[in-house]
Design an enzyme around this catalytic site. Structure first.
Site, PDB file in Angstrom:
ATOM      1  N   ASP A  75       0.383  -1.429  -0.005  1.00 55.79           N
ATOM      2  CA  ASP A  75      -0.129   0.034   0.270  1.00 55.79           C
ATOM      3  C   ASP A  75       1.076   1.050   0.289  1.00 55.79           C
ATOM      4  O   ASP A  75       2.104   1.677   0.029  1.00 55.79           O
ATOM      5  CB  ASP A  75      -0.912  -0.153   1.277  1.00 55.79           C
TER       6      ASP A  75
ATOM      7  N   ASN B  21      -7.654  -2.622  14.297  1.00 59.06           N
ATOM      8  CA  ASN B  21      -8.606  -3.397  13.851  1.00 59.06           C
ATOM      9  C   ASN B  21      -9.027  -4.779  12.787  1.00 59.06           C
ATOM     10  O   ASN B  21     -10.134  -4.673  11.977  1.00 59.06           O
ATOM     11  CB  ASN B  21      -9.699  -2.050  13.107  1.00 59.06           C
TER      12      ASN B  21
ATOM     13  N   HIS C 222      -7.108  -4.942  10.117  1.00 59.97           N
ATOM     14  CA  HIS C 222      -6.753  -4.768   8.594  1.00 59.97           C
ATOM     15  C   HIS C 222      -5.289  -5.187   8.302  1.00 59.97           C
ATOM     16  O   HIS C 222      -4.927  -5.665   8.574  1.00 59.97           O
ATOM     17  CB  HIS C 222      -6.875  -3.340   8.243  1.00 59.97           C
TER      18      HIS C 222
ATOM     19  N   GLU D  48      -9.577  -2.279   4.778  1.00 63.56           N
ATOM     20  CA  GLU D  48     -10.143  -1.966   6.724  1.00 63.56           C
ATOM     21  C   GLU D  48     -11.388  -2.696   6.540  1.00 63.56           C
ATOM     22  O   GLU D  48     -12.009  -3.564   5.490  1.00 63.56           O
ATOM     23  CB  GLU D  48     -10.324  -0.619   6.439  1.00 63.56           C
TER      24      GLU D  48
HETATM   25  P1  PGA Z   1       2.041  -2.039  12.952  1.00 67.48           P
HETATM   26  O1  PGA Z   1       1.118  -1.881  11.595  1.00 67.48           O
HETATM   27  O2  PGA Z   1       2.903  -2.833  12.195  1.00 67.48           O
HETATM   28  O3  PGA Z   1       3.205  -0.701  12.620  1.00 67.48           O
HETATM   29  O4  PGA Z   1       1.594  -2.546  13.849  1.00 67.48           O
HETATM   30  C1  PGA Z   1       1.121  -3.099  11.158  1.00 67.48           C
HETATM   31  C2  PGA Z   1      -0.201  -3.492  10.285  1.00 67.48           C
HETATM   32  O5  PGA Z   1      -1.719  -1.955  10.552  1.00 67.48           O
HETATM   33  O6  PGA Z   1      -0.656  -3.492   8.937  1.00 67.48           O
END
Ligand code: PGA
Length: 237
Positions: A67, A136, A138, A143
């Site tokens: 992304d 969450n 994702h 999302e």
């Molecule tokens: P993080 O993010 O490794 O910074 O916890 C993970 C994500 O949002 O996919």
């Protein structure tokens, strides 16, 4: 699914780096799906160390990132291109023309999304997809939603995600870009192997729901239950 329990973040990172390194050693022309976020940084550091020792080369590999933020110039220090350069690409022998991210600044984002999916297909799909998981549920920036989004698409980031990423934007969620481009679930699920890394109590709860609860677009990572070759490396600390 294989669940590998690591004793701490460093151990998680080394175990994940071992899987990635084995992939590239066994198939030099591997297509690696890569992730940003705090979690994979240690794995990238380990791979850099092994690369510097001459143990692993990315010279024939290609990479596709999950992304990129919209409306953030790629030169911005929080763009995912800047992240990948600083945390990985600048320190290994990947050929720049083989390292791909969606262009979040594309004016015609639908065309950019189509082109990104076409590129992944042209590369023959992803051999190994590295994933983190958001609080969450994702993956990439897929999302929670009413349905799974299969293709690369533009997404409005959820409040939870902007809150979680505010730490990179002066601790103000309003500074986090509102939109991003993300690979959809199709190319993720079509990856030959998936390696998900997660650490900490907060991730344990979401991971448990994703891997043991119902498969639902309300928790996009739950779709991974259906993948035939999923490895999860988790460390509680
Ligand atoms: P993080 O993010 O490794 O910074 O916890 C993970 C994500 O949002 O996919």
């Amino acid at each position: 699914m294989k669940l590998v329990l690591a004793k701490d973040y460093r151990d998680m990172s080394r175990k994940a780096a071992n899987v990635i390194s084995a992939q590239v050693i066994l198939k030099e022309t591997s297509v690696l799906g890569l992730a940003t976020g705090s979690t994979p940084i240690g794995a990238y550091q380990q791979l850099i160390e092994w690369h510097k020792k001459g143990d692993v080369s990315f010279a024939s590999a290609s990479t596709v990132n999950l992304d990129e933020y919209c409306s953030l110039p790629s030169s911005h220090e929080q763009s995912y291109l800047s992240f990948m350069n600083a945390n990985f690409f600048d320190h290994i022998d990947i050929r720049r023309e083989n390292a791909h991210l969606p262009n979040g600044m594309a004016r015609h984002y639908e065309a950019e999304c189509e082109a990104y999916d076409a590129l992944i297909s042209r590369l023959g799909g992803i051999d190994l997809q590295l994933l983190g998981i958001g609080p969450n549920g994702h993956i990439g920036f897929n999302e929670p939603d009413e349905h799974f989004m299969m293709k690369t698409h533009r997404v409005r980031l959820s409040d939870a995600t902007r809150q979680a990423n505010a730490r990179f934007f002066g601790n103000d969620p309003n500074n986090v870009p509102e939109f991003a481009l993300t690979m959809g679930m199709l190319h993720i699920m079509q990856a030959k192997k998936i390696l998900l890394v997660a650490n900490g109590q907060q991730k344990l709860a979401v991971l448990d729901r994703a891997l043991n609860g119902p498969v639902t677009p309300r928790l996009p990572a739950s779709l991974l239950q259906l993948h035939p070759d999923l490895t999860v490396v988790f460390s509680e600390k």
